[in-house]
Structure formats: C-alpha cells, structure tokens
Design a protein around this motif. Structure first.
Motif, PDB file in Angstrom:
ATOM      1  N   ASP A  92      29.412  10.104  23.974  1.00 23.85           N
ATOM      2  CA  ASP A  92      30.765  10.620  23.760  1.00 23.85           C
ATOM      3  C   ASP A  92      30.754  11.851  22.858  1.00 23.85           C
ATOM      4  O   ASP A  92      31.422  12.850  23.142  1.00 23.85           O
ATOM      5  CB  ASP A  92      31.660   9.537  23.148  1.00 23.85           C
ATOM      6  CG  ASP A  92      31.960   8.402  24.112  1.00 23.85           C
ATOM      7  OD1 ASP A  92      31.747   8.586  25.328  1.00 23.85           O
ATOM      8  OD2 ASP A  92      32.382   7.329  23.642  1.00 23.85           O
ATOM      9  N   LEU A 120      29.853   8.036  12.967  1.00 22.80           N
ATOM     10  CA  LEU A 120      30.155   7.645  14.338  1.00 22.80           C
ATOM     11  C   LEU A 120      30.804   6.257  14.318  1.00 22.80           C
ATOM     12  O   LEU A 120      30.653   5.511  13.347  1.00 22.80           O
ATOM     13  CB  LEU A 120      28.878   7.633  15.164  1.00 22.80           C
ATOM     14  CG  LEU A 120      28.236   9.006  15.442  1.00 22.80           C
ATOM     15  CD1 LEU A 120      26.896   8.837  16.131  1.00 22.80           C
ATOM     16  CD2 LEU A 120      29.150   9.883  16.277  1.00 22.80           C
ATOM     17  N   PRO A 121      31.529   5.889  15.373  1.00 16.84           N
ATOM     18  CA  PRO A 121      32.269   4.615  15.349  1.00 16.84           C
ATOM     19  C   PRO A 121      31.416   3.391  15.044  1.00 16.84           C
ATOM     20  O   PRO A 121      31.916   2.417  14.468  1.00 16.84           O
ATOM     21  CB  PRO A 121      32.868   4.543  16.758  1.00 16.84           C
ATOM     22  CG  PRO A 121      33.035   5.971  17.164  1.00 16.84           C
ATOM     23  CD  PRO A 121      31.858   6.693  16.571  1.00 16.84           C
ATOM     24  N   HIS A 156      29.938  -2.489  18.576  1.00 23.31           N
ATOM     25  CA  HIS A 156      31.344  -2.531  18.992  1.00 23.31           C
ATOM     26  C   HIS A 156      31.802  -3.962  19.224  1.00 23.31           C
ATOM     27  O   HIS A 156      32.973  -4.292  19.064  1.00 23.31           O
ATOM     28  CB  HIS A 156      31.528  -1.693  20.257  1.00 23.31           C
ATOM     29  CG  HIS A 156      31.340  -0.223  20.040  1.00 23.31           C
ATOM     30  ND1 HIS A 156      31.871   0.435  18.967  1.00 23.31           N
ATOM     31  CD2 HIS A 156      30.649   0.704  20.750  1.00 23.31           C
ATOM     32  CE1 HIS A 156      31.547   1.717  19.026  1.00 23.31           C
ATOM     33  NE2 HIS A 156      30.796   1.907  20.095  1.00 23.31           N
ATOM     34  N   SER A 216      25.688   0.467  21.095  1.00 22.30           N
ATOM     35  CA  SER A 216      26.872   1.138  20.551  1.00 22.30           C
ATOM     36  C   SER A 216      26.547   2.576  20.169  1.00 22.30           C
ATOM     37  O   SER A 216      27.344   3.500  20.400  1.00 22.30           O
ATOM     38  CB  SER A 216      27.384   0.366  19.333  1.00 22.30           C
ATOM     39  OG  SER A 216      27.781  -0.941  19.694  1.00 22.30           O
ATOM     40  N   TYR A 217      25.378   2.767  19.576  1.00 21.05           N
ATOM     41  CA  TYR A 217      24.935   4.115  19.188  1.00 21.05           C
ATOM     42  C   TYR A 217      24.803   5.026  20.406  1.00 21.05           C
ATOM     43  O   TYR A 217      25.276   6.174  20.402  1.00 21.05           O
ATOM     44  CB  TYR A 217      23.608   3.998  18.443  1.00 21.05           C
ATOM     45  CG  TYR A 217      22.659   5.153  18.583  1.00 21.05           C
ATOM     46  CD1 TYR A 217      22.888   6.353  17.914  1.00 21.05           C
ATOM     47  CD2 TYR A 217      21.527   5.042  19.381  1.00 21.05           C
ATOM     48  CE1 TYR A 217      22.010   7.412  18.059  1.00 21.05           C
ATOM     49  CE2 TYR A 217      20.643   6.092  19.523  1.00 21.05           C
ATOM     50  CZ  TYR A 217      20.886   7.274  18.855  1.00 21.05           C
ATOM     51  OH  TYR A 217      20.028   8.318  18.998  1.00 21.05           O
ATOM     52  N   ARG A 236      26.273   4.788  23.305  1.00 18.75           N
ATOM     53  CA  ARG A 236      27.615   5.068  23.815  1.00 18.75           C
ATOM     54  C   ARG A 236      28.304   6.144  22.973  1.00 18.75           C
ATOM     55  O   ARG A 236      28.913   7.084  23.506  1.00 18.75           O
ATOM     56  CB  ARG A 236      28.440   3.785  23.815  1.00 18.75           C
ATOM     57  CG  ARG A 236      29.822   3.935  24.435  1.00 18.75           C
ATOM     58  CD  ARG A 236      30.644   2.672  24.272  1.00 18.75           C
ATOM     59  NE  ARG A 236      29.885   1.467  24.618  1.00 18.75           N
ATOM     60  CZ  ARG A 236      30.371   0.246  24.486  1.00 18.75           C
ATOM     61  NH1 ARG A 236      31.590   0.059  24.005  1.00 18.75           N
ATOM     62  NH2 ARG A 236      29.640  -0.799  24.823  1.00 18.75           N
ATOM     63  N   ASP A 237      28.188   6.031  21.648  1.00 16.49           N
ATOM     64  CA  ASP A 237      28.832   6.999  20.761  1.00 16.49           C
ATOM     65  C   ASP A 237      28.196   8.379  20.874  1.00 16.49           C
ATOM     66  O   ASP A 237      28.890   9.406  20.784  1.00 16.49           O
ATOM     67  CB  ASP A 237      28.772   6.506  19.316  1.00 16.49           C
ATOM     68  CG  ASP A 237      29.670   5.305  19.067  1.00 16.49           C
ATOM     69  OD1 ASP A 237      30.503   5.005  19.948  1.00 16.49           O
ATOM     70  OD2 ASP A 237      29.534   4.662  18.007  1.00 16.49           O
TER      71      ASP A 237
END
Length: 523
Positions: free
Chosen positions: A141, A291-292, A316, A134-135, A137-138
């Motif tokens: 982005d 971050l998300p 995520h 997830s990290y 990917r974020d």
C-alpha cells in the motif's frame, strides 16, 4: 542470447521448484532452518523462494561472508541445511553438522534475520507470520505497488531489505529486476541499467543515495523517466538533500524509510512531499509515522532530551509481539513526526548501511598476539574506517597479522580500510589505551571551527549553523575538524539536532562528559 534481468514470480518459482524438492529431500519432513549462502542477485532470489516452497525456515545470509562467520551463523541459528552457489552458478544443498540439525524452534516464523552481527555476537531475529503478512500488505500500500511495476533488487542477500524487495513485489504481481552487479555500481552504470530495464521502483541505502545524488548534481544527469518511486533507508540523510531532490525530481515520489530487523525492514515511512510540514529547525528529515502494523513508544531517558525508540509488530488480526529496544534515540516533533537522532550507544558507527561497534572491532584486534590496545574510528574527512593498534612489534608485521586475523572473523563489509600501528595512543573514552591529557577551551575551539564553515566571523550564541551559510557538507567537515582536535568522535547528527551555536557547544560538552564518566569495559 541476451541476458535476462526481469523476472515474474512464476518464472522464479519454475526455477526454484527443483531446488525446493532437493531441500525437502535432504532435510526430511520436519521444518528446519536453511542457511542461505548464495551469491548476490538471482541465485539468492531463487534460494529464498525454494526454501519457502519447501516449507523450511530460511536464514538470511551471504556467500560473501568469511567461512568462519558463516559457520558461526549456522551454529547460532541451529541450521540443518545450507544452500550455496557452485563456481558455475548452480545451487548446492548440503546438510550441516548433525548436532545442529534440530527442528526449527520458531514454528510461527517466516524467515530469520541476523542482527548485532555487525557489532559483535550475532543474534537470530525470527519474523513471525502474522507480523510479516501485515508488513507486506502495508508495504504494498505504501509503495502503491501494481503489476505494472518493475522493482530493482539492490540489497545484498544478508540484509533484510532483500526480503522487502522480493516478497511484496511478487505479492503485487510486479516484475523483479535483478542486476548482474557483484558490488555497488557507479552512478553511470546504475542510471544506465535503470533506463535500459525501465525500472519504476528503487530502494537504496542512505549512503548510496547520497553518493548518487552527488553524481546527479555534478554530472547534470537526471533519473530515468521510468522511475516513479525512490525509497531511501538504513541511514539518515540531510534535510537539504531531501529538499534538493524534491525540487529536482518533482515527478518522483521520495520516501525516507526506517526499520529494525527484529520487527521488519521498514516500520516507519516519511513522504518527502511533507517536508514543508516538518520542523525547519531540524537538519535531518523525520522517519515520519509508523506503518499500520507497528506500535511504538519513545521511552524517556534521564538527563536527555531524547528517548529510546521501542517497537513491536502488531498483526492486523492477532496480538502484538513484545516490544524491542531499537537502540536508537528518538523524539516526537511538534509537527507530529518521529525523528531519530542516532544510536543511543555512540560507539556504534554507521558505515555504508552497516553498523560497526568501535569497541567490538577494537576487541577483535586485541585478540591478536602482541597487540596491547586498539581503537576503531571513522575518518570524517575520507569516510574510511581506521583501526589503530598499540604494539611494540614491527609495524608492518603487526598490521599484516591483525589484518589476516580480522579477515577470518569479520565480514568484508566491516573490515577496516586502514590499519595504523603506534607505540602509544591518546585515550578515547571507552578504550583501554595510554592516556594523553589534552586540555582545550571548548567554546573557543568550536567557535573557530564554526566560523570556517559559515559566513559569520563574529558568532552569536543564538546563531543557527544552517541560517548563516552552513550546509550539510560543511556540517560534516565541522564535526570532522572537532573530532580530530578533541580526539573524540563528534557525530554529525549532533549539529543537525543542535544547530544553534550555544546548543551545539553544550551538546559537544555533554558528549565529552558522558565519555569521560563512562567506566571501563565493553559497551
């Protein structure tokens, strides 16, 4: 033939496959911890890739660390194998002690970071697969990484930002640019390399960025036209510097990044384009928002305007990990951004991206025969890390013995720049030294130092340091002058967070009271 600095993922995999096979053959079928102890640059990139290809669990490390520290890290992590670099630059794989060759106890971890090693006993921080994916990917982005990018590999291999420079770059199909530097380059070398290799993305520690910015200002040079993104992390930097950079390089995106090894190298990001929205009364720039993949909480502290920042990684898809205490003081600003105000433990000194605990360093010095007491501090004028020891021995002999001992137990990045030997020392709270009572009238002392750094001679209690002629350099010098006068470290973050005269006097007083009330013992 010209030296090659640009590498695609396929190129690195081709170089790493043979090493991965050797790691697998040496370690066996089970998943084990592999200590990475290669040199800076390409050898470490290849070693990390090979360990992952072999299905093993890499432990981030550096061949630049002393042998004693490397051995201790292997022991703490239970490493079964070690990958190092031969004198001719070739990778070497060797088994560790048989007693340490157990199966890795972190089945969900991608890699192991090391934390607290710069302030005492090192701890292993496993980064889980769900959080890591997830990290990555974020980060892709947030940095808008594409196959057209050329990303600089700058961080030493023992730092987790090293992973951030390598993995998201390859996941995005971008090119990793690996320089030949063994040590941090000069401004001229740095800019020349970026220009020659058409680098588009750089990720720098705050201390290096501040030095580079000073070089850019004094030389009149600019960033190469290829650079589109500058990420700055590891240490806070002043709002005035961010405003200057934003005005000087409007075409370059500037991000302030914040993270912690137990979760991920970067957990929060602030885009300097949002500076006009940030609180103008705060001298530091915020760390922005999470971050998300991150969830966070600022836990209130008794008798403090700031809380402790707690973080956790949230995949995520999947449940969040347990929250960890970052050790940093933080607050939610009225602007909606999160601000970090320094370490909750003020005996921790930030030096070149490395956190050094003053008491832990002094404790290592006190292990030497004949040393009665020790005190570590940062010289705010020169930035040097100074160790002062109390001994009845001959100063030159004592300094040499202490230096030799520290080199066997400390990594090079946090050895003191200077060792002083004294027969008696003034007390700084939290150390076990001879006490010298010094009484000062605090407000008068601060007023005199304040007047020297601003355009105001008659200081009003409500006067703001930065509105009356003070700047970030003056703030550093003001805190350095007070540190010397009070025999107590006054962190520069104090004036950034309390820029009005009355608030700053109160903050310094509270700092002195908290130190004098602290019981003796290790922090």
């Amino acid at each position: 033939m010209a030296t090659r600095y640009r590498w695609r993922h396929g190129d690195i995999v081709a170089r790493a496959e043979e090493l991965a096979a050797e790691i697998h053959a040496t370690g066996g079928e089970e998943r084990r911890v592999v200590a990475l102890e290669c040199g800076r640059g390409l050898p470490s990139v290849v070693a990390l890739t090979a360990a992952l290809l072999a299905g093993q669990l890499p432990l981030l490390g550096s061949g630049a660390d002393p042998a004693g520290r490397r051995e201790r890290l292997r022991e703490v992590a239970g490493a079964a194998l070690v990958v190092s670099t031969s004198p001719d630059g070739e990778p070497l794989v060797a088994p560790c002690d048989a007693a340490a060759a157990a199966v890795a106890p972190w089945p969900q971890a991608v890699y192991l970071a090391v934390t607290s090693g710069t302030i005492g006993e090192p701890k292993v921080a496993p980064v889980s697969r769900g959080v890591f994916d997830s990290y990555v990917r974020d980060i892709q982005d947030a940095y808008a990484l594409t196959a057209e990018d050329r990303v600089l590999q700058f961080a030493p291999p023992g730092f987790d930002v090293f992973v951030e420079e390598v993995i998201p770059t390859f996941r995005a199909g971008a090119t990793l640019v690996v320089p030949p530097w063994e040590h941090a380059p000069t401004g001229e070398q740095f800019l020349g390399f970026l220009d020659a290799e058409a680098v588009t993305v750089v990720n720098l520690p705050g201390s290096y960025w501040m030095g580079l910015a000073e070089y850019l200002r004094s030389s009149g040079r600019g960033l190469p036209a290829s650079v589109r993104l500058v990420v700055v992390g590891s240490e806070p930097w002043a709002r005035t510097l961010a405003e200057w950079a934003r005005g000087r390089f409007p075409e370059v995106k500037m991000l302030n990044a914040y993270g912690t090894s137990e979760v991920a190298p970067t957990c929060f990001i602030f885009d300097c384009e949002d500076l006009p929205k940030a609180c103008a009364s705060v001298g530091i720039i915020p760390i922005g928002g999470p971050l998300p993949f991150v969830r966070h909480e600022v836990v209130p502290q008794p008798d403090s305007p700031h809380g402790r920042l707690h973080l956790a990684g949230q995949p995520h898809f999947g449940s969040a990990q347990s929250a960890i205490d970052s050790g940093d003081l933080a607050s939610h600003g009225a602007d909606g951004f999160v601000y970090v105000h320094g370490r909750a433990d003020l005996t921790r000194l930030k030096r070149g991206g490395v956190t050094v605990n003053a008491e832990s360093l002094a404790g290592a010095a006190r292990e030497c025969y004949g040393v009665l007491g020790a005190l570590a501090r940062l010289d705010r004028k020169s930035g040097a890390l100074v160790l002062t020891v109390q001994s009845t021995g001959t100063p030159d002999t004592v300094a040499r013995l202490v230096s030799d001992h520290l080199r066997t137990v400390l990594p090079p990045a946090w050895l003191p720049d200077r060792i002083q030997v004294a027969s008696g020392l003034a007390q700084v709270a939290g150390t076990k030294l001879s006490t010298v009572s010094v009484e000062v009238e605090l407000e008068s002392l601060v007023r005199a130092a304040w007047s020297r750094r601003t355009a105001s001679h008659a200081v009003d209690p409500q006067a703001d340091f930065f509105d009356t002629g003070g700047d970030s350099i003056g703030a550093v010098r003001l805190c350095a002058q007070l540190s010397d006068a009070l025999a107590e470290r006054v962190p520069v973050q104090l004036i950034f967070a309390n820029s009005r005269f009355a608030d700053f006097v109160e903050a310094v007083g509270a700092l002195l009271r908290s130190r004098s009330d602290r019981p003796e013992g290790r922090a």
